[in-house]
Design a protein around this motif. Structure first.
Motif, PDB file in Angstrom:
ATOM      1  N   MET A   1       0.640  -1.122   0.008  1.00 58.46           N
ATOM      2  CA  MET A   1       0.006   0.035   0.095  1.00 58.46           C
ATOM      3  C   MET A   1       0.924   1.331  -0.062  1.00 58.46           C
ATOM      4  O   MET A   1       1.890   1.298   0.455  1.00 58.46           O
ATOM      5  N   LYS A   2       0.358   2.251  -0.700  1.00 57.50           N
ATOM      6  CA  LYS A   2       1.283   3.641  -0.616  1.00 57.50           C
ATOM      7  C   LYS A   2       1.132   4.035   0.788  1.00 57.50           C
ATOM      8  O   LYS A   2       0.225   3.826   1.394  1.00 57.50           O
ATOM      9  N   LYS A   3       2.011   4.956   0.871  1.00 63.86           N
ATOM     10  CA  LYS A   3       2.139   5.513   2.586  1.00 63.86           C
ATOM     11  C   LYS A   3       0.906   6.144   2.986  1.00 63.86           C
ATOM     12  O   LYS A   3       0.076   5.493   4.063  1.00 63.86           O
ATOM     13  N   HIS A   4       0.249   7.117   2.365  1.00 57.20           N
ATOM     14  CA  HIS A   4      -1.095   7.676   2.817  1.00 57.20           C
ATOM     15  C   HIS A   4      -2.134   7.237   2.033  1.00 57.20           C
ATOM     16  O   HIS A   4      -2.206   6.772   1.140  1.00 57.20           O
ATOM     17  N   VAL A   5      -3.352   7.486   2.770  1.00 61.18           N
ATOM     18  CA  VAL A   5      -4.642   7.348   2.242  1.00 61.18           C
ATOM     19  C   VAL A   5      -5.011   8.809   2.081  1.00 61.18           C
ATOM     20  O   VAL A   5      -5.297   9.400   2.983  1.00 61.18           O
ATOM     21  N   ILE A   6      -5.514   9.075   0.732  1.00 61.78           N
ATOM     22  CA  ILE A   6      -6.047  10.604   0.630  1.00 61.78           C
ATOM     23  C   ILE A   6      -7.331  10.485   0.011  1.00 61.78           C
ATOM     24  O   ILE A   6      -7.621   9.875  -0.897  1.00 61.78           O
ATOM     25  N   LEU A   7      -8.183  11.529   0.978  1.00 61.94           N
ATOM     26  CA  LEU A   7      -9.839  11.603   0.656  1.00 61.94           C
ATOM     27  C   LEU A   7      -9.964  12.863  -0.201  1.00 61.94           C
ATOM     28  O   LEU A   7      -9.383  13.945   0.462  1.00 61.94           O
ATOM     29  N   ILE A   8     -10.513  12.605  -1.311  1.00 61.23           N
ATOM     30  CA  ILE A   8     -10.863  13.792  -2.144  1.00 61.23           C
ATOM     31  C   ILE A   8     -12.214  13.733  -2.437  1.00 61.23           C
ATOM     32  O   ILE A   8     -12.882  12.648  -2.341  1.00 61.23           O
ATOM     33  N   GLY A   9     -12.902  15.034  -2.727  1.00 66.27           N
ATOM     34  CA  GLY A   9     -14.316  15.010  -3.311  1.00 66.27           C
ATOM     35  C   GLY A   9     -14.918  16.148  -3.026  1.00 66.27           C
ATOM     36  O   GLY A   9     -14.407  17.149  -2.234  1.00 66.27           O
ATOM     37  N   PHE A  10     -15.985  16.502  -3.477  1.00 61.93           N
ATOM     38  CA  PHE A  10     -16.809  17.664  -3.135  1.00 61.93           C
ATOM     39  C   PHE A  10     -17.178  17.855  -1.982  1.00 61.93           C
ATOM     40  O   PHE A  10     -17.275  17.107  -0.884  1.00 61.93           O
ATOM     41  N   MET A  11     -17.460  19.301  -1.642  1.00 62.01           N
ATOM     42  CA  MET A  11     -18.010  19.802  -0.418  1.00 62.01           C
ATOM     43  C   MET A  11     -19.097  19.015   0.194  1.00 62.01           C
ATOM     44  O   MET A  11     -20.020  18.599  -0.699  1.00 62.01           O
ATOM     45  N   GLY A  12     -19.234  18.443   1.197  1.00 61.22           N
ATOM     46  CA  GLY A  12     -20.199  17.555   1.603  1.00 61.22           C
ATOM     47  C   GLY A  12     -20.402  16.205   1.516  1.00 61.22           C
ATOM     48  O   GLY A  12     -21.416  15.355   1.719  1.00 61.22           O
ATOM     49  N   ALA A  13     -19.162  15.693   0.775  1.00 63.49           N
ATOM     50  CA  ALA A  13     -18.938  14.283   0.382  1.00 63.49           C
ATOM     51  C   ALA A  13     -18.979  13.308   1.674  1.00 63.49           C
ATOM     52  O   ALA A  13     -19.018  12.177   1.502  1.00 63.49           O
ATOM     53  N   GLY A  14     -18.165  14.023   2.848  1.00 61.56           N
ATOM     54  CA  GLY A  14     -18.093  13.243   4.165  1.00 61.56           C
ATOM     55  C   GLY A  14     -16.375  13.165   4.267  1.00 61.56           C
ATOM     56  O   GLY A  14     -16.132  12.171   5.197  1.00 61.56           O
ATOM     57  N   LYS A  15     -15.782  13.760   3.648  1.00 64.29           N
ATOM     58  CA  LYS A  15     -14.199  13.447   3.732  1.00 64.29           C
ATOM     59  C   LYS A  15     -13.797  13.437   5.170  1.00 64.29           C
ATOM     60  O   LYS A  15     -12.881  12.763   5.737  1.00 64.29           O
ATOM     61  N   THR A  16     -13.973  14.672   5.875  1.00 65.12           N
ATOM     62  CA  THR A  16     -13.758  14.633   7.222  1.00 65.12           C
ATOM     63  C   THR A  16     -14.185  13.504   8.215  1.00 65.12           C
ATOM     64  O   THR A  16     -13.568  12.790   8.638  1.00 65.12           O
ATOM     65  N   THR A  17     -15.432  13.486   7.926  1.00 66.34           N
ATOM     66  CA  THR A  17     -16.391  12.260   8.892  1.00 66.34           C
ATOM     67  C   THR A  17     -15.733  10.955   8.443  1.00 66.34           C
ATOM     68  O   THR A  17     -15.383  10.132   9.535  1.00 66.34           O
ATOM     69  N   ILE A  18     -15.695  10.594   7.367  1.00 72.37           N
ATOM     70  CA  ILE A  18     -15.084   9.250   6.915  1.00 72.37           C
ATOM     71  C   ILE A  18     -13.613   9.101   7.316  1.00 72.37           C
ATOM     72  O   ILE A  18     -12.885   8.239   7.724  1.00 72.37           O
ATOM     73  N   GLY A  19     -12.922  10.234   7.236  1.00 70.70           N
ATOM     74  CA  GLY A  19     -11.567  10.397   7.416  1.00 70.70           C
ATOM     75  C   GLY A  19     -11.258  10.174   9.040  1.00 70.70           C
ATOM     76  O   GLY A  19     -10.548   9.243   9.349  1.00 70.70           O
ATOM     77  N   LYS A  20     -12.082  10.517   9.745  1.00 71.76           N
ATOM     78  CA  LYS A  20     -11.886  10.225  11.131  1.00 71.76           C
ATOM     79  C   LYS A  20     -12.198   8.713  11.554  1.00 71.76           C
ATOM     80  O   LYS A  20     -11.248   8.039  11.988  1.00 71.76           O
ATOM     81  N   ARG A  21     -13.353   8.170  10.874  1.00 73.71           N
ATOM     82  CA  ARG A  21     -13.394   6.796  10.912  1.00 73.71           C
ATOM     83  C   ARG A  21     -12.481   6.066  10.344  1.00 73.71           C
ATOM     84  O   ARG A  21     -12.117   5.038  11.159  1.00 73.71           O
TER      85      ARG A  21
END
Ligand code: S3P
Length: 170
Positions: A1-21
């Motif tokens: 696996m590459k080092k980091h997992v990076i979440l991208i997407g539109f406002m309201g896609a849940g990047k922060t919430t899903i990132g936390k989980r």
């Protein structure tokens, strides 16, 4: 696996919430470009747009991304919805981690961000039109930036985090 997992997407896609989980599940830190820029500048994104303009914010995003790309410890990185629009940023994203595009439908965005005042690009005027136009303009670039696409509508945070985890090859 590459080092980091990076979440991208539109406002309201849940990047922060899903990132936390996801970061909890993987036992790593969550780094969020918006929050880090706000901490660095000691103000809100809205104030930065207001006082310095969008271009200054975009420059701060690229600067922050470059800093995070050097991070030694594996992390989940959540980036602002507009960050992948710059070609330079897309290149860094791809090299820095496994890029996961959280794809969201306009109706879900509108439902989730109803009454939101923290996103300067969606303030004033016809929110529905703004979301549809922006998403439509951005979709191809999100796809271009991503290694993996996950549809988020009608799924729980747990389901999405598990789906992403399952797609990260060791
Ligand atoms: C933006 C998305 C926001 C924030 C800024 C601009 C965009 O982040 O970076 O308001 O251009 O889509 P979120 O995607 O976390 O809401």
């Amino acid at each position: 696996m590459k080092k980091h997992v990076i979440l991208i997407g539109f406002m309201g896609a849940g990047k922060t919430t899903i990132g936390k989980r996801l970061s909890r599940k993987l036992g790593v830190s969550l780094l969020d470009t918006d929050r880090l820029i706000e901490e660095e500048e000691n103000t809100t994104i809205s104030r930065i747009f207001e006082t310095k303009g969008e271009e200054a914010f975009r420059q701060a995003e690229t600067r922050m991304l470059k800093t995070l790309a050097k991070c030694e410890d594996k992390a989940v990185i959540s980036v602002g919805g507009g960050l992948p629009m710059r070609e330079e940023n897309r290149k860094i994203l791809k090299e820095t981690g496994t890029v996961v595009y959280l794809r969201v439908q306009p109706d879900t965005v509108l439902k989730r961000l109803k009454g939101d005042t923290a996103r300067p690009l969606l303030q004033g005027g016809d929110a529905q039109k703004k979301v549809r136009t922006l998403l439509n303009d951005r979709e191809a670039l999100y796809q271009e930036a991503a290694h993996i696409t996950v549809d988020v509508d009608d799924k729980t945070v747990g389901q999405i985090a598990a789906e992403i985890e399952g797609m990260l090859t060791p």
